[in-house]
Structures are given as C-alpha cells and as structure tokens.
Design a protein around this motif. Sequence first.
Motif: not given
Length: 81
Positions: A9-11, A20-21, A26-29
């Motif tokens: 998942l993190f890879a 990012p906005k 936002e969910a990934v951040t």
Amino acid sequence: MEKLILDELFAWTKKLYVTPKSKIGEAVTYLRKQSRYLYNYLLEGKLETSNNRAERSVKPFVISRKNFLFATQQVKLKEAA
C-alpha cells in the motif's frame, strides 16, 4: 501477511503523483502521515485488523434504538388518527 499488504500500500502511494490540495491528495497525505501508527499495530499480536467483533457487540443497542424510534412514531400516528 498484514505487513506485506501495508508495504504494498505504501509503495503504491509513493508511486502516485497527486496534487496535495485535491481530495485524493489529502487522503494520500493523511495515509502517509499515519504510516507509523499503522505499522505500530503489527507489534501487538493480540490486535485484529477487523472490528467485526466490536460491531457485533454494539449492534443490539443500535437495533433497539431504532425500534424505539419507530415505536414512538407509531403511537403518535395512532393518537393522531
């Protein structure tokens, strides 16, 4: 097993390019910032990845609450008729 899934998942999130906005950004951040905590649950062998047991224990209370809600509405309907 769970560690492999989290690693994948993190890879996958590292390969993503999202702004990012945006909502997905936002969910990934958020996911990336919570990675430390997600991996932390792997250290305790008693923790489950599912919350089905907790959901089942709360279900009778939720069903009763809904039944009482509709029961009072039926009484009010009979009174109004």
